[in-house]
Design an enzyme around this catalytic site. Structure first.
Site, PDB file in Angstrom:
ATOM      1  N   LYS A   1       0.829  -1.215   0.000  1.00  0.00           N
ATOM      2  CA  LYS A   1       0.000   0.000   0.000  1.00  0.00           C
ATOM      3  C   LYS A   1       0.863   1.265   0.000  1.00  0.00           C
ATOM      4  O   LYS A   1       0.654   2.171  -0.792  1.00  0.00           O
ATOM      5  CB  LYS A   1      -0.937   0.006   1.220  1.00  0.00           C
ATOM      6  CG  LYS A   1      -1.925  -1.145   1.236  1.00  0.00           C
ATOM      7  CD  LYS A   1      -2.874  -1.061   2.395  1.00  0.00           C
ATOM      8  CE  LYS A   1      -2.217  -1.165   3.749  1.00  0.00           C
ATOM      9  NZ  LYS A   1      -1.552  -2.457   4.007  1.00  0.00           N
TER      10      LYS A   1
ATOM     11  N   SER B   1     -19.804 -15.006  10.453  1.00  0.00           N
ATOM     12  CA  SER B   1     -19.604 -15.863   9.276  1.00  0.00           C
ATOM     13  C   SER B   1     -19.271 -17.319   9.598  1.00  0.00           C
ATOM     14  O   SER B   1     -19.129 -18.142   8.703  1.00  0.00           O
ATOM     15  CB  SER B   1     -18.537 -15.263   8.355  1.00  0.00           C
ATOM     16  OG  SER B   1     -17.291 -15.258   8.982  1.00  0.00           O
TER      17      SER B   1
ATOM     18  N   LYS C   1     -10.469 -15.793   2.365  1.00  0.00           N
ATOM     19  CA  LYS C   1     -10.959 -17.071   2.891  1.00  0.00           C
ATOM     20  C   LYS C   1     -10.677 -18.224   1.911  1.00  0.00           C
ATOM     21  O   LYS C   1     -10.262 -19.308   2.324  1.00  0.00           O
ATOM     22  CB  LYS C   1     -12.458 -16.981   3.185  1.00  0.00           C
ATOM     23  CG  LYS C   1     -12.771 -16.107   4.392  1.00  0.00           C
ATOM     24  CD  LYS C   1     -14.260 -15.942   4.608  1.00  0.00           C
ATOM     25  CE  LYS C   1     -14.548 -15.090   5.838  1.00  0.00           C
ATOM     26  NZ  LYS C   1     -15.971 -14.906   6.079  1.00  0.00           N
TER      27      LYS C   1
END
Length: 514
Positions: free
Chosen positions: A101, A417, A460
Protein backbone atom coordinates in the site's frame (compact mmCIF):
# COMPACT_ATOMS: atom_id res chain seq x y z
CA UNK A 1 -7.68 37.56 -4.35
CA UNK A 2 -6.31 34.74 -2.14
CA UNK A 3 -2.72 35.75 -2.99
CA UNK A 4 -3.51 39.38 -2.13
CA UNK A 5 -4.98 38.32 1.22
CA UNK A 6 -1.84 36.30 2.10
CA UNK A 7 0.50 39.10 0.94
CA UNK A 8 -1.39 41.65 3.04
CA UNK A 9 -1.24 39.34 6.07
CA UNK A 10 2.53 38.88 5.78
CA UNK A 11 3.08 42.67 5.29
CA UNK A 12 0.96 43.41 8.34
CA UNK A 13 2.97 40.95 10.49
CA UNK A 14 6.29 42.38 9.23
CA UNK A 15 5.08 45.90 10.13
CA UNK A 16 4.17 44.68 13.66
CA UNK A 17 7.52 42.90 14.01
CA UNK A 18 9.47 46.05 13.12
CA UNK A 19 7.74 47.99 15.88
CA UNK A 20 8.41 45.34 18.56
CA UNK A 21 11.41 45.60 20.89
CA UNK A 22 13.77 42.63 20.22
CA UNK A 23 13.56 41.47 23.84
CA UNK A 24 9.76 41.15 23.77
CA UNK A 25 8.55 37.55 24.18
CA UNK A 26 6.25 38.00 21.21
CA UNK A 27 9.13 39.04 18.94
CA UNK A 28 10.51 35.50 18.36
CA UNK A 29 7.01 34.11 17.92
CA UNK A 30 6.16 36.70 15.23
CA UNK A 31 9.51 36.14 13.50
CA UNK A 32 8.85 32.35 13.32
CA UNK A 33 5.36 32.99 11.98
CA UNK A 34 6.63 35.31 9.20
CA UNK A 35 9.34 32.78 8.22
CA UNK A 36 6.77 29.96 8.06
CA UNK A 37 4.40 32.05 5.95
CA UNK A 38 7.19 32.97 3.52
CA UNK A 39 8.33 29.34 3.22
CA UNK A 40 4.85 28.05 2.29
CA UNK A 41 4.46 27.32 -1.46
CA UNK A 42 1.34 29.46 -1.97
CA UNK A 43 1.54 29.44 -5.76
CA UNK A 44 4.33 27.00 -6.65
CA UNK A 45 3.22 23.90 -8.56
CA UNK A 46 5.11 20.99 -10.10
CA UNK A 47 4.31 20.01 -13.67
CA UNK A 48 2.57 16.64 -13.97
CA UNK A 49 3.80 13.93 -16.32
CA UNK A 50 2.00 14.04 -19.65
CA UNK A 51 2.63 10.46 -20.78
CA UNK A 52 0.23 7.59 -20.03
CA UNK A 53 2.70 5.06 -21.47
CA UNK A 54 5.50 6.22 -19.14
CA UNK A 55 3.16 6.17 -16.11
CA UNK A 56 2.05 2.61 -16.94
CA UNK A 57 5.68 1.59 -17.43
CA UNK A 58 6.64 2.93 -13.97
CA UNK A 59 3.66 1.28 -12.23
CA UNK A 60 4.41 -2.07 -13.93
CA UNK A 61 8.10 -1.78 -13.14
CA UNK A 62 7.51 -1.19 -9.41
CA UNK A 63 4.65 -3.64 -8.72
CA UNK A 64 3.48 -7.02 -9.92
CA UNK A 65 -0.33 -7.45 -10.24
CA UNK A 66 -2.55 -4.79 -8.54
CA UNK A 67 -4.45 -4.38 -11.81
CA UNK A 68 -7.41 -2.46 -10.31
CA UNK A 69 -5.19 0.15 -8.62
CA UNK A 70 -3.16 0.74 -11.79
CA UNK A 71 -6.33 1.07 -13.88
CA UNK A 72 -7.72 3.71 -11.48
CA UNK A 73 -4.51 5.76 -11.60
CA UNK A 74 -4.44 5.70 -15.41
CA UNK A 75 -8.13 6.73 -15.56
CA UNK A 76 -7.34 9.68 -13.29
CA UNK A 77 -4.34 10.65 -15.44
CA UNK A 78 -6.41 10.53 -18.63
CA UNK A 79 -8.98 12.94 -17.08
CA UNK A 80 -6.17 15.29 -16.00
CA UNK A 81 -4.78 15.38 -19.56
CA UNK A 82 -8.18 16.25 -21.04
CA UNK A 83 -9.39 18.82 -18.49
CA UNK A 84 -5.94 20.24 -17.60
CA UNK A 85 -7.05 20.19 -13.93
CA UNK A 86 -9.77 17.64 -13.09
CA UNK A 87 -11.11 16.83 -9.65
CA UNK A 88 -8.37 15.16 -7.64
CA UNK A 89 -9.58 11.84 -6.21
CA UNK A 90 -8.96 10.81 -2.61
CA UNK A 91 -7.96 7.16 -2.77
CA UNK A 92 -7.94 4.82 0.22
CA UNK A 93 -5.89 1.66 -0.25
CA UNK A 94 -7.15 -1.06 2.10
CA UNK A 95 -5.50 -4.42 2.66
CA UNK A 96 -3.42 -6.65 4.95
CA UNK A 97 0.12 -5.60 5.97
CA UNK A 98 2.85 -6.21 3.39
CA UNK A 99 0.65 -5.96 0.29
CA UNK A 100 2.36 -2.81 -1.04
CA UNK A 101 0.00 0.00 0.00
CA UNK A 102 2.68 2.49 1.02
CA UNK A 103 5.03 1.63 -1.84
CA UNK A 104 2.31 2.02 -4.50
CA UNK A 105 1.73 5.59 -3.26
CA UNK A 106 5.44 6.28 -3.88
CA UNK A 107 5.11 4.76 -7.36
CA UNK A 108 2.07 6.95 -8.12
CA UNK A 109 4.12 10.05 -7.23
CA UNK A 110 6.92 8.84 -9.53
CA UNK A 111 4.46 8.01 -12.33
CA UNK A 112 2.83 11.46 -12.08
CA UNK A 113 6.20 13.21 -11.64
CA UNK A 114 4.92 14.80 -8.40
CA UNK A 115 6.62 15.47 -5.07
CA UNK A 116 5.90 12.81 -2.44
CA UNK A 117 5.11 13.45 1.25
CA UNK A 118 4.25 10.75 3.80
CA UNK A 119 2.32 11.53 6.99
CA UNK A 120 1.99 8.69 9.50
CA UNK A 121 -1.30 8.90 11.41
CA UNK A 122 -0.77 5.82 13.61
CA UNK A 123 -1.63 6.74 17.20
CA UNK A 124 -2.24 10.47 16.48
CA UNK A 125 -4.70 11.63 19.19
CA UNK A 126 -4.44 15.40 19.17
CA UNK A 127 -6.56 17.38 16.70
CA UNK A 128 -3.85 20.08 16.65
CA UNK A 129 -1.55 17.56 14.88
CA UNK A 130 -3.80 17.99 11.81
CA UNK A 131 -5.01 21.58 12.13
CA UNK A 132 -2.00 23.14 13.90
CA UNK A 133 -1.82 25.11 17.18
CA UNK A 134 -2.93 28.71 17.62
CA UNK A 135 0.20 30.83 17.28
CA UNK A 136 -0.38 32.48 20.69
CA UNK A 137 0.76 29.25 22.42
CA UNK A 138 4.40 28.71 23.34
CA UNK A 139 5.98 26.26 20.90
CA UNK A 140 3.07 26.59 18.43
CA UNK A 141 3.62 25.06 14.99
CA UNK A 142 1.60 24.31 11.84
CA UNK A 143 -0.30 21.03 11.58
CA UNK A 144 1.10 18.00 9.75
CA UNK A 145 -0.79 18.80 6.54
CA UNK A 146 0.61 22.36 6.27
CA UNK A 147 4.05 21.11 7.34
CA UNK A 148 3.93 18.38 4.66
CA UNK A 149 3.17 20.96 1.96
CA UNK A 150 6.00 23.15 3.24
CA UNK A 151 8.39 20.16 3.01
CA UNK A 152 7.23 19.34 -0.53
CA UNK A 153 7.82 22.93 -1.66
CA UNK A 154 4.82 22.78 -4.04
CA UNK A 155 1.08 22.98 -3.46
CA UNK A 156 0.23 19.89 -5.54
CA UNK A 157 2.22 16.94 -4.07
CA UNK A 158 1.10 13.34 -3.59
CA UNK A 159 0.36 13.19 0.15
CA UNK A 160 0.18 9.77 1.77
CA UNK A 161 -1.90 9.59 4.97
CA UNK A 162 -0.54 6.31 6.32
CA UNK A 163 -2.57 4.10 8.69
CA UNK A 164 -5.73 6.24 8.66
CA UNK A 165 -7.56 3.48 10.59
CA UNK A 166 -5.15 3.88 13.55
CA UNK A 167 -6.07 7.49 14.46
CA UNK A 168 -7.64 7.80 17.89
CA UNK A 169 -9.41 10.53 19.84
CA UNK A 170 -9.22 11.82 23.40
CA UNK A 171 -10.08 14.97 25.39
CA UNK A 172 -7.89 17.02 23.02
CA UNK A 173 -10.31 16.53 20.14
CA UNK A 174 -11.32 13.98 17.52
CA UNK A 175 -8.54 13.54 14.94
CA UNK A 176 -10.74 11.65 12.44
CA UNK A 177 -13.21 14.56 12.41
CA UNK A 178 -10.37 17.01 11.75
CA UNK A 179 -9.50 14.93 8.68
CA UNK A 180 -13.02 15.42 7.28
CA UNK A 181 -12.20 18.94 6.12
CA UNK A 182 -8.86 17.86 4.67
CA UNK A 183 -10.36 15.00 2.63
CA UNK A 184 -13.48 16.75 1.35
CA UNK A 185 -13.15 18.17 -2.18
CA UNK A 186 -15.81 20.78 -1.43
CA UNK A 187 -14.19 22.05 1.79
CA UNK A 188 -10.45 21.67 1.33
CA UNK A 189 -10.22 24.60 -1.14
CA UNK A 190 -10.29 26.80 1.98
CA UNK A 191 -8.58 24.61 4.59
CA UNK A 192 -7.72 26.71 7.65
CA UNK A 193 -4.67 25.78 9.63
CA UNK A 194 -4.91 27.31 13.14
CA UNK A 195 -1.29 28.43 13.05
CA UNK A 196 -1.28 30.06 9.59
CA UNK A 197 -4.73 31.67 10.09
CA UNK A 198 -5.23 32.12 6.32
CA UNK A 199 -7.11 29.73 3.99
CA UNK A 200 -4.95 27.14 2.20
CA UNK A 201 -5.94 25.49 -1.07
CA UNK A 202 -5.60 21.70 -0.73
CA UNK A 203 -7.71 20.95 -3.82
CA UNK A 204 -4.61 20.20 -5.93
CA UNK A 205 -3.06 17.81 -3.41
CA UNK A 206 -3.40 14.15 -4.47
CA UNK A 207 -4.35 12.46 -1.16
CA UNK A 208 -3.81 8.72 -0.75
CA UNK A 209 -4.82 7.08 2.52
CA UNK A 210 -3.89 3.55 3.63
CA UNK A 211 -5.63 1.25 6.13
CA UNK A 212 -5.56 -2.40 7.22
CA UNK A 213 -9.22 -2.51 8.22
CA UNK A 214 -12.18 -0.29 7.31
CA UNK A 215 -14.27 -0.96 10.43
CA UNK A 216 -12.54 1.56 12.81
CA UNK A 217 -12.79 4.41 10.24
CA UNK A 218 -15.82 6.64 10.96
CA UNK A 219 -18.52 6.47 8.24
CA UNK A 220 -18.44 10.21 7.30
CA UNK A 221 -14.66 9.97 6.70
CA UNK A 222 -15.05 6.73 4.71
CA UNK A 223 -17.70 8.41 2.56
CA UNK A 224 -15.18 11.00 1.32
CA UNK A 225 -12.70 8.41 0.03
CA UNK A 226 -12.66 6.06 -2.91
CA UNK A 227 -11.92 2.58 -1.55
CA UNK A 228 -9.51 0.33 -3.47
CA UNK A 229 -8.88 -3.08 -1.93
CA UNK A 230 -5.46 -4.69 -2.09
CA UNK A 231 -6.17 -8.22 -0.96
CA UNK A 232 -3.85 -11.13 -0.18
CA UNK A 233 -1.40 -12.39 -2.76
CA UNK A 234 -1.70 -15.93 -4.17
CA UNK A 235 1.32 -18.26 -3.98
CA UNK A 236 1.93 -17.70 -7.69
CA UNK A 237 1.86 -13.89 -7.29
CA UNK A 238 4.26 -14.14 -4.35
CA UNK A 239 6.59 -16.28 -6.49
CA UNK A 240 6.69 -13.63 -9.26
CA UNK A 241 7.20 -10.81 -6.71
CA UNK A 242 10.10 -12.75 -5.15
CA UNK A 243 11.70 -13.51 -8.54
CA UNK A 244 11.26 -9.99 -9.97
CA UNK A 245 11.94 -7.82 -6.90
CA UNK A 246 12.71 -9.39 -3.52
CA UNK A 247 15.66 -11.62 -4.46
CA UNK A 248 17.41 -8.78 -6.36
CA UNK A 249 16.78 -6.34 -3.50
CA UNK A 250 18.03 -8.67 -0.74
CA UNK A 251 21.05 -9.79 -2.81
CA UNK A 252 22.05 -6.13 -3.21
CA UNK A 253 21.48 -5.35 0.50
CA UNK A 254 23.73 -8.29 1.44
CA UNK A 255 26.54 -7.09 -0.83
CA UNK A 256 26.36 -10.12 -3.13
CA UNK A 257 26.36 -10.50 -6.91
CA UNK A 258 24.23 -12.78 -9.09
CA UNK A 259 27.33 -14.88 -9.82
CA UNK A 260 28.09 -15.40 -6.12
CA UNK A 261 24.67 -16.67 -5.02
CA UNK A 262 21.80 -18.37 -6.87
CA UNK A 263 18.39 -19.48 -5.57
CA UNK A 264 16.43 -22.04 -7.56
CA UNK A 265 12.71 -21.70 -8.33
CA UNK A 266 11.81 -24.71 -6.17
CA UNK A 267 13.55 -23.10 -3.15
CA UNK A 268 11.43 -19.93 -3.55
CA UNK A 269 8.22 -22.00 -3.88
CA UNK A 270 9.15 -24.07 -0.80
CA UNK A 271 9.86 -20.91 1.26
CA UNK A 272 6.46 -19.48 0.22
CA UNK A 273 4.53 -22.69 0.94
CA UNK A 274 6.23 -24.02 4.09
CA UNK A 275 7.95 -21.05 5.77
CA UNK A 276 5.86 -17.89 5.14
CA UNK A 277 2.09 -18.31 4.91
CA UNK A 278 0.98 -14.67 5.10
CA UNK A 279 -1.23 -12.26 3.17
CA UNK A 280 1.57 -9.89 2.10
CA UNK A 281 5.24 -10.46 1.25
CA UNK A 282 7.05 -8.84 4.20
CA UNK A 283 7.88 -12.11 5.94
CA UNK A 284 8.87 -13.68 2.63
CA UNK A 285 11.33 -10.82 2.07
CA UNK A 286 12.81 -11.33 5.56
CA UNK A 287 13.24 -15.07 4.95
CA UNK A 288 14.95 -14.47 1.59
CA UNK A 289 17.15 -11.94 3.43
CA UNK A 290 18.07 -14.67 5.95
CA UNK A 291 19.13 -16.98 3.12
CA UNK A 292 21.26 -14.19 1.62
CA UNK A 293 22.94 -13.58 5.01
CA UNK A 294 23.81 -17.29 5.26
CA UNK A 295 25.22 -17.15 1.71
CA UNK A 296 27.22 -13.99 2.53
CA UNK A 297 28.80 -15.77 5.49
CA UNK A 298 29.85 -18.72 3.30
CA UNK A 299 31.38 -16.32 0.73
CA UNK A 300 33.39 -14.57 3.48
CA UNK A 301 34.51 -17.99 4.79
CA UNK A 302 36.10 -18.72 1.39
CA UNK A 303 33.47 -20.24 -0.93
CA UNK A 304 33.43 -18.80 -4.46
CA UNK A 305 29.78 -19.55 -5.34
CA UNK A 306 26.77 -20.53 -3.21
CA UNK A 307 23.86 -22.40 -4.77
CA UNK A 308 20.93 -22.63 -2.33
CA UNK A 309 19.09 -25.94 -2.79
CA UNK A 310 15.73 -27.14 -1.45
CA UNK A 311 17.34 -29.93 0.62
CA UNK A 312 19.56 -27.43 2.48
CA UNK A 313 16.61 -25.24 3.61
CA UNK A 314 16.13 -27.16 6.86
CA UNK A 315 19.78 -26.62 7.75
CA UNK A 316 19.66 -22.88 6.84
CA UNK A 317 16.24 -21.86 8.20
CA UNK A 318 15.38 -24.64 10.65
CA UNK A 319 12.32 -26.92 10.47
CA UNK A 320 9.40 -25.61 8.36
CA UNK A 321 6.74 -24.01 10.63
CA UNK A 322 3.89 -25.02 8.28
CA UNK A 323 3.14 -28.55 7.14
CA UNK A 324 0.47 -29.99 4.87
CA UNK A 325 -2.54 -31.01 6.94
CA UNK A 326 -3.22 -34.46 5.46
CA UNK A 327 -4.35 -35.85 8.84
CA UNK A 328 -6.94 -33.12 9.33
CA UNK A 329 -8.50 -33.80 5.93
CA UNK A 330 -10.02 -37.11 7.18
CA UNK A 331 -13.74 -37.22 8.12
CA UNK A 332 -14.33 -36.55 11.85
CA UNK A 333 -17.36 -36.39 14.14
CA UNK A 334 -18.11 -32.93 15.57
CA UNK A 335 -15.16 -31.21 13.86
CA UNK A 336 -15.82 -28.77 10.98
CA UNK A 337 -13.39 -26.50 9.15
CA UNK A 338 -14.53 -22.87 9.00
CA UNK A 339 -12.95 -19.91 7.20
CA UNK A 340 -12.13 -16.57 8.82
CA UNK A 341 -11.08 -13.12 7.60
CA UNK A 342 -8.62 -11.10 9.67
CA UNK A 343 -6.96 -7.73 9.02
CA UNK A 344 -3.75 -9.64 8.21
CA UNK A 345 -5.33 -12.09 5.72
CA UNK A 346 -7.45 -15.25 5.67
CA UNK A 347 -7.29 -18.17 8.10
CA UNK A 348 -8.96 -21.52 8.71
CA UNK A 349 -10.72 -22.40 11.99
CA UNK A 350 -11.40 -25.94 13.17
CA UNK A 351 -14.59 -25.82 15.20
CA UNK A 352 -14.95 -28.72 17.67
CA UNK A 353 -18.08 -29.85 19.51
CA UNK A 354 -18.38 -32.47 22.25
CA UNK A 355 -21.60 -33.79 23.78
CA UNK A 356 -21.72 -35.30 27.29
CA UNK A 357 -24.42 -36.22 29.82
CA UNK A 358 -25.51 -33.18 31.81
CA UNK A 359 -28.32 -30.71 32.40
CA UNK A 360 -28.74 -28.99 28.99
CA UNK A 361 -25.98 -26.36 29.35
CA UNK A 362 -24.01 -24.95 26.40
CA UNK A 363 -20.35 -24.09 26.99
CA UNK A 364 -18.53 -21.81 24.52
CA UNK A 365 -14.72 -21.45 24.66
CA UNK A 366 -11.93 -20.14 22.44
CA UNK A 367 -11.93 -16.33 23.02
CA UNK A 368 -15.13 -15.68 21.07
CA UNK A 369 -16.78 -12.27 20.68
CA UNK A 370 -20.46 -11.58 21.43
CA UNK A 371 -21.59 -11.86 17.79
CA UNK A 372 -19.92 -15.26 17.45
CA UNK A 373 -21.48 -16.52 20.69
CA UNK A 374 -24.90 -15.45 19.41
CA UNK A 375 -24.22 -17.32 16.14
CA UNK A 376 -23.50 -20.47 18.18
CA UNK A 377 -26.82 -20.05 20.05
CA UNK A 378 -28.68 -19.57 16.74
CA UNK A 379 -26.96 -22.70 15.37
CA UNK A 380 -28.06 -24.70 18.44
CA UNK A 381 -31.67 -23.45 18.14
CA UNK A 382 -31.73 -24.46 14.47
CA UNK A 383 -30.34 -27.93 15.25
CA UNK A 384 -32.95 -28.39 17.99
CA UNK A 385 -35.69 -27.51 15.50
CA UNK A 386 -34.60 -30.27 13.06
CA UNK A 387 -33.34 -32.87 15.59
CA UNK A 388 -36.50 -34.99 15.36
CA UNK A 389 -35.85 -35.80 11.68
CA UNK A 390 -32.52 -37.33 12.77
CA UNK A 391 -34.14 -39.57 15.38
CA UNK A 392 -33.11 -37.41 18.37
CA UNK A 393 -35.64 -37.34 21.23
CA UNK A 394 -37.06 -33.97 22.32
CA UNK A 395 -35.66 -34.38 25.87
CA UNK A 396 -32.14 -35.16 24.56
CA UNK A 397 -31.02 -31.51 24.94
CA UNK A 398 -32.19 -31.37 28.59
CA UNK A 399 -30.08 -34.42 29.47
CA UNK A 400 -26.87 -33.47 27.65
CA UNK A 401 -24.34 -30.63 27.83
CA UNK A 402 -22.82 -29.29 24.61
CA UNK A 403 -19.29 -27.84 24.58
CA UNK A 404 -18.19 -25.85 21.50
CA UNK A 405 -14.53 -24.87 21.26
CA UNK A 406 -12.46 -23.01 18.64
CA UNK A 407 -8.72 -23.84 18.98
CA UNK A 408 -6.10 -21.10 19.38
CA UNK A 409 -7.93 -19.99 22.49
CA UNK A 410 -5.71 -16.92 23.00
CA UNK A 411 -6.64 -15.38 19.62
CA UNK A 412 -9.78 -13.17 19.74
CA UNK A 413 -12.42 -14.26 17.19
CA UNK A 414 -15.67 -12.54 16.30
CA UNK A 415 -18.21 -12.17 13.50
CA UNK A 416 -21.25 -14.04 12.19
CA UNK A 417 -19.60 -15.86 9.28
CA UNK A 418 -18.92 -19.09 11.24
CA UNK A 419 -22.69 -19.60 11.80
CA UNK A 420 -23.19 -22.53 9.41
CA UNK A 421 -19.90 -24.10 10.55
CA UNK A 422 -20.95 -24.13 14.22
CA UNK A 423 -24.46 -25.40 13.45
CA UNK A 424 -23.02 -28.30 11.41
CA UNK A 425 -20.47 -29.18 14.13
CA UNK A 426 -23.30 -29.34 16.74
CA UNK A 427 -25.44 -31.52 14.44
CA UNK A 428 -22.52 -33.86 13.67
CA UNK A 429 -21.68 -34.31 17.39
CA UNK A 430 -25.32 -35.03 18.34
CA UNK A 431 -26.06 -37.45 15.47
CA UNK A 432 -22.52 -38.97 15.47
CA UNK A 433 -22.34 -38.58 11.69
CA UNK A 434 -18.80 -37.61 10.55
CA UNK A 435 -18.15 -34.43 8.55
CA UNK A 436 -16.02 -34.54 5.39
CA UNK A 437 -12.49 -33.33 6.17
CA UNK A 438 -11.77 -31.98 2.66
CA UNK A 439 -14.57 -29.41 2.85
CA UNK A 440 -14.57 -25.89 4.35
CA UNK A 441 -17.43 -23.42 4.70
CA UNK A 442 -18.37 -19.87 5.52
CA UNK A 443 -21.76 -18.21 5.95
CA UNK A 444 -24.05 -16.54 8.46
CA UNK A 445 -27.06 -18.58 9.66
CA UNK A 446 -30.58 -17.48 10.59
CA UNK A 447 -33.00 -19.21 12.98
CA UNK A 448 -34.89 -20.60 9.98
CA UNK A 449 -31.71 -22.09 8.51
CA UNK A 450 -31.16 -19.53 5.74
CA UNK A 451 -27.53 -18.86 4.75
CA UNK A 452 -26.64 -15.14 4.56
CA UNK A 453 -23.69 -13.57 2.64
CA UNK A 454 -20.32 -12.74 4.20
CA UNK A 455 -17.23 -10.60 3.39
CA UNK A 456 -13.50 -11.21 2.83
CA UNK A 457 -14.13 -14.06 0.38
CA UNK A 458 -10.83 -13.85 -1.52
CA UNK A 459 -8.76 -14.22 1.67
CA UNK A 460 -10.96 -17.07 2.89
CA UNK A 461 -10.65 -19.01 -0.38
CA UNK A 462 -6.86 -18.56 -0.41
CA UNK A 463 -6.68 -19.87 3.19
CA UNK A 464 -8.75 -22.93 2.19
CA UNK A 465 -6.51 -23.60 -0.82
CA UNK A 466 -3.31 -23.43 1.24
CA UNK A 467 -4.44 -26.18 3.66
CA UNK A 468 -5.48 -28.50 0.79
CA UNK A 469 -9.29 -28.21 0.99
CA UNK A 470 -11.02 -29.46 -2.19
CA UNK A 471 -14.52 -27.94 -1.81
CA UNK A 472 -15.78 -24.71 -0.22
CA UNK A 473 -19.41 -23.99 0.67
CA UNK A 474 -20.19 -20.32 0.00
CA UNK A 475 -23.49 -18.41 0.45
CA UNK A 476 -25.38 -18.16 -2.88
CA UNK A 477 -25.59 -14.38 -2.50
CA UNK A 478 -21.77 -14.20 -2.68
CA UNK A 479 -21.81 -15.48 -6.29
CA UNK A 480 -21.04 -11.98 -7.65
CA UNK A 481 -17.94 -11.74 -5.38
CA UNK A 482 -16.61 -15.03 -6.77
CA UNK A 483 -17.19 -13.76 -10.33
CA UNK A 484 -14.80 -10.85 -9.61
CA UNK A 485 -11.94 -13.16 -8.52
CA UNK A 486 -9.08 -14.23 -10.79
CA UNK A 487 -9.12 -17.73 -12.21
CA UNK A 488 -5.82 -18.37 -10.39
CA UNK A 489 -7.53 -18.12 -6.99
CA UNK A 490 -10.45 -20.47 -7.67
CA UNK A 491 -8.63 -23.02 -9.87
CA UNK A 492 -8.47 -26.39 -8.10
CA UNK A 493 -11.31 -25.44 -5.72
CA UNK A 494 -14.87 -26.64 -6.13
CA UNK A 495 -17.11 -23.77 -5.02
CA UNK A 496 -20.62 -24.88 -4.03
CA UNK A 497 -23.28 -22.23 -3.47
CA UNK A 498 -25.74 -22.84 -0.65
CA UNK A 499 -28.94 -20.97 0.24
CA UNK A 500 -30.21 -23.06 3.16
CA UNK A 501 -28.70 -25.10 5.97
CA UNK A 502 -30.15 -28.38 4.68
CA UNK A 503 -27.96 -27.98 1.53
CA UNK A 504 -24.90 -27.54 3.79
CA UNK A 505 -25.83 -30.73 5.68
CA UNK A 506 -26.33 -32.64 2.40
CA UNK A 507 -22.90 -31.65 1.03
CA UNK A 508 -20.81 -31.88 4.20
CA UNK A 509 -22.08 -34.83 6.27
CA UNK A 510 -20.49 -38.15 5.33
CA UNK A 511 -23.84 -39.96 5.04
CA UNK A 512 -27.52 -39.11 5.30
CA UNK A 513 -29.59 -39.20 8.51
CA UNK A 514 -30.04 -42.44 10.39
Amino acid sequence: QRQMCIRDRIKKEIKRYKKMPPIAAESTMTKNYIETMLEMPWNKVSRDSKSLEKAMEILEEDHYGLKKVKERILDYLAVRFLTKKGETPILCLVGPPGTGKTSIARSIARALNKKYVRISLGGVRDEAEIRGHRKTYVGAMPGRIAEGIRQAGVKNPVMLLDEVDKVSSDYKGDTASALLEVLDGEQNINFRDHYLEVPMDLSEVFFIATANDLSPIPKPLLDRMEIIELSSYTENEKFHIAENYLIKKQRKLSGLTKKQVSISEEVVREVIHSYTREAGVRNLERTIGQLMHKAARKIVEGEKEVDIKKKSLKELLGPAPFEDEDENLKPQIGVVRGLAWTSVGGDTLSIEVNVMPGKGKMELTGCMGDVMKESAQIGLSYVRSIAESYGIDSDYFEKHDIHLHIPEGAVPKDGPSAGITMALAILSAITEIPVRGDIAMTGEITLRGKVLPIGGLKEKLLAAKIVGVKEVLVPARNKRNVAELDEEIISGLKITYVEEMNEVIKHALKKESK
